[in-house]
Design a protein around this motif. Structure first.
Motif, PDB file in Angstrom:
ATOM      1  N   UNK A   1       0.833  -1.207   0.000  1.00 22.63           N
ATOM      2  CA  UNK A   1       0.000   0.000   0.000  1.00 22.63           C
ATOM      3  C   UNK A   1       0.867   1.257   0.000  1.00 22.63           C
ATOM      4  N   UNK A   2       1.915   1.229   0.808  1.00 16.21           N
ATOM      5  CA  UNK A   2       2.802   2.393   0.906  1.00 16.21           C
ATOM      6  C   UNK A   2       3.480   2.682  -0.422  1.00 16.21           C
ATOM      7  N   UNK A   3       3.988   1.654  -1.080  1.00 17.89           N
ATOM      8  CA  UNK A   3       4.655   1.844  -2.372  1.00 17.89           C
ATOM      9  C   UNK A   3       3.692   2.446  -3.385  1.00 17.89           C
ATOM     10  N   UNK A   4       2.461   1.940  -3.426  1.00 20.47           N
ATOM     11  CA  UNK A   4       1.469   2.461  -4.371  1.00 20.47           C
ATOM     12  C   UNK A   4       1.125   3.915  -4.050  1.00 20.47           C
ATOM     13  N   UNK A   5       0.944   4.224  -2.766  1.00 19.15           N
ATOM     14  CA  UNK A   5       0.615   5.601  -2.381  1.00 19.15           C
ATOM     15  C   UNK A   5       1.730   6.564  -2.764  1.00 19.15           C
ATOM     16  N   UNK A   6       2.982   6.172  -2.507  1.00 20.56           N
ATOM     17  CA  UNK A   6       4.102   7.041  -2.848  1.00 20.56           C
ATOM     18  C   UNK A   6       4.201   7.232  -4.361  1.00 20.56           C
ATOM     19  N   UNK A   7       4.025   6.140  -5.100  1.00 21.74           N
ATOM     20  CA  UNK A   7       4.102   6.237  -6.557  1.00 21.74           C
ATOM     21  C   UNK A   7       2.987   7.119  -7.112  1.00 21.74           C
ATOM     22  N   UNK A   8       1.801   7.038  -6.493  1.00 15.55           N
ATOM     23  CA  UNK A   8       0.654   7.814  -6.969  1.00 15.55           C
ATOM     24  C   UNK A   8       0.841   9.315  -6.768  1.00 15.55           C
TER      25      UNK A   8
END
Length: 299
Positions: free
Chosen positions: A272-279
């Motif tokens: 979730x964290x990786x996706x949020x940062x990428x977004x």
């Protein structure tokens, strides 16, 4: 504001074995797993620096040498990038080494967070310090640590970060019994329990991985027996300090944090964290978000 000593040092425990992420962490420290293209531990050090703490001690362990290498200069790589004229990547490579003054000490055995903090005693000495856990990333827009240092300057003692969690999740955290103060985001901590059963938790305000700690904690930790998990728990030591006055290293206050926290302590939250940062990355989001929406629509 009372005349309490300023906080200038940070301690970052990074000696855990990272068993939740095996086999990736067999040879790579969990703290070095990337959040897109930057290791999680670099975000933690950047947070300490943003709060004015330039003296950072890493408490490491076996197979953690790559953490030291990451925060060191890489002369050969820098020369290659410089020769290519790749100034952007050259700056990214040099940045970790220029962040702060980094020190290292090893925790010989994984005996718990309290023992990891105790390993910092010789470096910290008789001074207050911040402790930042690498599993929790705090959005830099929320400046939690800076606020905690302000609270320490007002009340003395120690300060912990508290975040409200669903009742069914309290057994995953240390939980605090709290009393109101004259400030909306500050409470007095009267008791702490490490990972209590749901029906025994004093509240659903959970301790997250940010602390500003009075040096009296070292004397307490030296006399704290192993607790939950047969480990020396920092929560148990802070519970002792919560019952003391300022002349003995107490009390303990909590900052009620309602901002953005990213958990990297387990696989689902890490993803979730990786996706949020990428977004939120302007260099990635324009291409990543349409793909993500298309992917989700196809499931």
């Amino acid at each position: 504001m009372a005349d309490f000593e300023a906080v200038t040092k940070a301690v970052v425990p990074a000696a855990g074995m990272g068993t939740r992420f095996l086999p990736a962490t067999k040879a790579t420290p969990k703290e070095m797993l990337p959040i897109v293209d930057k290791p999680a531990i670099q975000y933690v050090v950047e947070e300490a620096v943003s709060a004015g703490l330039l003296d950072v001690l890493m408490v490491t362990g076996k197979n953690k040498r790559s953490i030291e290498d990451h925060f060191d200069r890489a002369h050969e790589l820098e020369e290659i990038l410089e020769a290519k004229g790749d100034d952007e990547r050259l700056s990214q490579v040099r940045e970790p080494a220029d962040l702060a003054i980094l020190h290292y000490v090893r925790q010989g055995k994984p005996r718990g967070l309290g023992h990891a903090v105790l390993c910092a005693k010789q470096h910290v000495g008789d001074h207050p310090f911040a402790c930042l856990l690498g599993d929790d990333l705090i959005d830099p827009r929320d400046e939690l640590l800076k606020r905690m240092i302000e609270v320490r300057g007002t009340y003395g003692g120690s300060v912990i970060a508290l975040m409200e969690v669903p009742q069914e999740q309290v057994s995953l955290y240390g939980c605090a019994a709290i009393e109101a103060t004259g400030e909306d985001d500050v409470v007095r901590v009267t008791d702490l329990v490490e990972k209590p059963p749901v029906d025994e938790a004093p509240s659903n305000w959970a301790v997250i991985g940010r602390y500003v700690i009075d040096p009296a904690v070292f004397e307490v930790l030296e006399n704290t027996p192993p607790g939950r998990g047969n480990e020396i728990q920092l929560t148990d030591a802070l519970r002792t300090l919560a019952g003391r006055g300022t002349d003995q290293g107490g009390p303990v206050h909590g900052v009620l944090f309602r901002g953005r926290r990213y958990d990297t302590g387990n696989k689902i939250d890490y993803l979730r964290t990786v996706v949020q940062f990428a977004a939120e990355r302007p260099d990635l989001a324009p291409e990543f978000m349409p793909w993500l929406k298309e992917f989700l629509a196809s499931r």
